[in-house]
Scaffold this active site. Structure first.
Site, mmCIF file in Angstrom:
data_model
loop_
_atom_site.group_PDB
_atom_site.id
_atom_site.type_symbol
_atom_site.label_atom_id
_atom_site.label_comp_id
_atom_site.label_asym_id
_atom_site.label_seq_id
_atom_site.Cartn_x
_atom_site.Cartn_y
_atom_site.Cartn_z
ATOM 1 N N ASP A 1 0.544 -3.991 -5.923
ATOM 2 C CA ASP A 1 1.115 -2.959 -6.592
ATOM 3 C C ASP A 1 2.438 -2.945 -6.281
ATOM 4 O O ASP A 1 2.919 -2.121 -5.390
ATOM 5 C CB ASP A 1 0.392 -1.527 -5.954
ATOM 6 N N ALA B 1 0.806 -1.140 -0.140
ATOM 7 C CA ALA B 1 -0.043 -0.081 -0.051
ATOM 8 C C ALA B 1 0.810 1.320 0.075
ATOM 9 O O ALA B 1 0.184 2.385 -0.327
ATOM 10 C CB ALA B 1 -0.807 -0.098 1.254
ATOM 11 N N CYS C 1 4.331 0.281 -12.162
ATOM 12 C CA CYS C 1 4.400 1.515 -12.847
ATOM 13 C C CYS C 1 5.728 1.651 -13.725
ATOM 14 O O CYS C 1 6.595 2.130 -13.707
ATOM 15 C CB CYS C 1 4.442 2.756 -11.825
#
Ligand code: SAM
Length: 403
Positions: A302, A234, A355
């Site tokens: 993520d 997170a 990303c």
């Protein structure tokens, strides 16, 4: 990039910041914050400085080439770099001390030489050029050029507090102009200058700054109010807050990370956003993960990555990182996917996101995981966000279902 000439004072600040980044390895955000704390100046001057520093760092090797100094010595030639930057953008030179370092004729000759080297012209270090070519082939030059552009400012409407129209109206009253972003519900592009973080709308938690591409990730997970959701990497909670809003604050949202300070930061942001269903939890050992076996309806991974997709926002990383970091990251990503995916309930879903633009961190990781998971997971869909095609940062996301 907006066009204006730097004032002599702005120039001095740019010099101080670049020296800190290049000579003391200071992260660029910290160097900027320190400079603004020491030197009080109007908001417009701060924005000029942030823009200029960002642009110079995005094309640091080009400026060093124009100044005829080795890249490794850029830190001791900062005045000369600033001078080349003014010439490159055809701007009036701000003061004599900097102007002393410039020779228009030499500049023009070297600029023509640089134009013939596309990677140099796009501010790309050699290691990254090799990696980009090898991983993305023909697609790479367009992505490389897009990653040299200044990043636009985007915000995400916090639907726990307001809607898009209300936020736009309120920001307008605080002299901030915005426009909706096509294809990204809840995203607004900020089209005027001015500090977002000083607005009352921000202090009241009506929005968060978040790239428009990044805002596509939380919706990909298909969360609903009342679900049990885990965001296992997170960080400071950019996507956790988005998930909380999509869940309308209902259900349980566990925000996990290996760094306590990030979770502390997340806690503050959650309070401001009015997101009361978030429970931060530090990952202290593999037991923290094992205890949550088959507990989540939805899981967001993520994962830590090369950050190549967001390099226009963090251009200093191009000059610090090397390709050697990649294998370590690939191993960590595969390990997280393998172990953390066990937290998903049978019939539940997970999103693996990065990303990065590199297939090695994206499609290849997911394909290998699917191959090795004995039919436990199926890939439902995947999506890449290309900076060249969207102007956003670069991202990858894959939605997997536990069978
Ligand atoms: C890409 S960042 C997450 C960004 C965040 N999701 C957001 O939207 O702001 C990856 C995060 O993974 C964390 N991390 C690194 N190793 C980890 C691990 N083994 N387990 C969980 N999180 C880890 C890092 O501390 C970092 O905050």
């Amino acid at each position: 990039m907006r066009t204006y000439a730097l004032t002599p004072l702005e120039c001095t600040s740019v010099q101080a910041i670049l020296s800190a980044v290049l000579n003391e390895q200071s992260p660029v955000d910290r160097a900027i914050a320190l400079e603004f704390k020491t030197e009080r100046m109007p908001e417009t001057a701060q924005l000029h400085i942030i823009d200029a520093v960002g642009d110079m760092l995005r094309r640091l090797n080009l400026l060093a080439f124009l100044a005829d100094v080795p890249l490794a010595q850029a830190g001791i030639a900062v005045q000369s770099l600033i001078c080349q930057w003014h010439l490159l953008h055809n701007r009036q030179l701000p003061n004599l001390r900097v102007a002393d370092q410039c020779d228009q004729k030499v500049f023009e000759t070297r600029r023509e030489l640089a134009r013939q080297q596309p990677a140099l012209w796009d501010g790309c270090p050699e290691w990254l050029e090799d990696l980009g070519q090898q991983q993305l082939g023909l697609q790479w030059p367009a992505e490389r050029a897009a990653l040299t552009q200044a990043a636009k400012r985007y915000i995400r409407v916090n639907t726990l507090k307001c809607n898009e129209t209300q936020l736009q109206h309120r920001l307008q009253q605080e002299h901030i102009d915005t426009r909706a972003v096509e294809g990204v519900p809840g995203a607004l592009e900020v089209t005027s200058n001015g500090s977002l973080f000083r607005t009352q709308a921000f202090k009241d938690g009506w929005f968060e700054q978040q790239d428009a591409g990044s805002q596509l990730i939380a919706p990909f997970l298909g969360v609903e109010p009342g679900m049990r959701v885990i965001d296992a990497c997170a960080g400071a909670g950019g996507k956790t807050l988005h998930l909380a809003a999509l869940m309308a604050g209902k259900g349980r949202l566990l925000a996990m990370d290996v760094e306590q300070w990030k979770l502390d930061n997340l806690r503050l942001r959650a309070r401001r956003a009015g997101a009361h269903n978030i429970e931060p939890r530090l990952i202290e050992s593999s037991k923290t993960i094992k205890r949550l076996k088959e507990s989540a309806d939805r899981l967001l991974l993520d994962v830590p990555c090369s950050g190549l997709g967001v390099v226009k926002r963090n251009p200093d990383t191009k000059w610090r990182d090397t390709a050697e970091r990649l294998p370590v990251l690939l191993e960590l990503q595969a390990d997280i996917l393998r172990r953390y995916s066990k937290m998903v309930k049978i019939g539940g879903q997970l999103v693996y996101a990065t990303c990065s633009l590199l297939p090695a961190e994206n499609q290849d990781q997911v394909a290998r995981f699917i191959n090795e998971c004995d039919g436990q997971f199926t890939l439902l869909r995947e999506q890449s966000i290309s900076p060249a095609q969207t102007g956003f940062d670069g991202f990858y996301m894959a939605l997997l279902q536990r069978n």
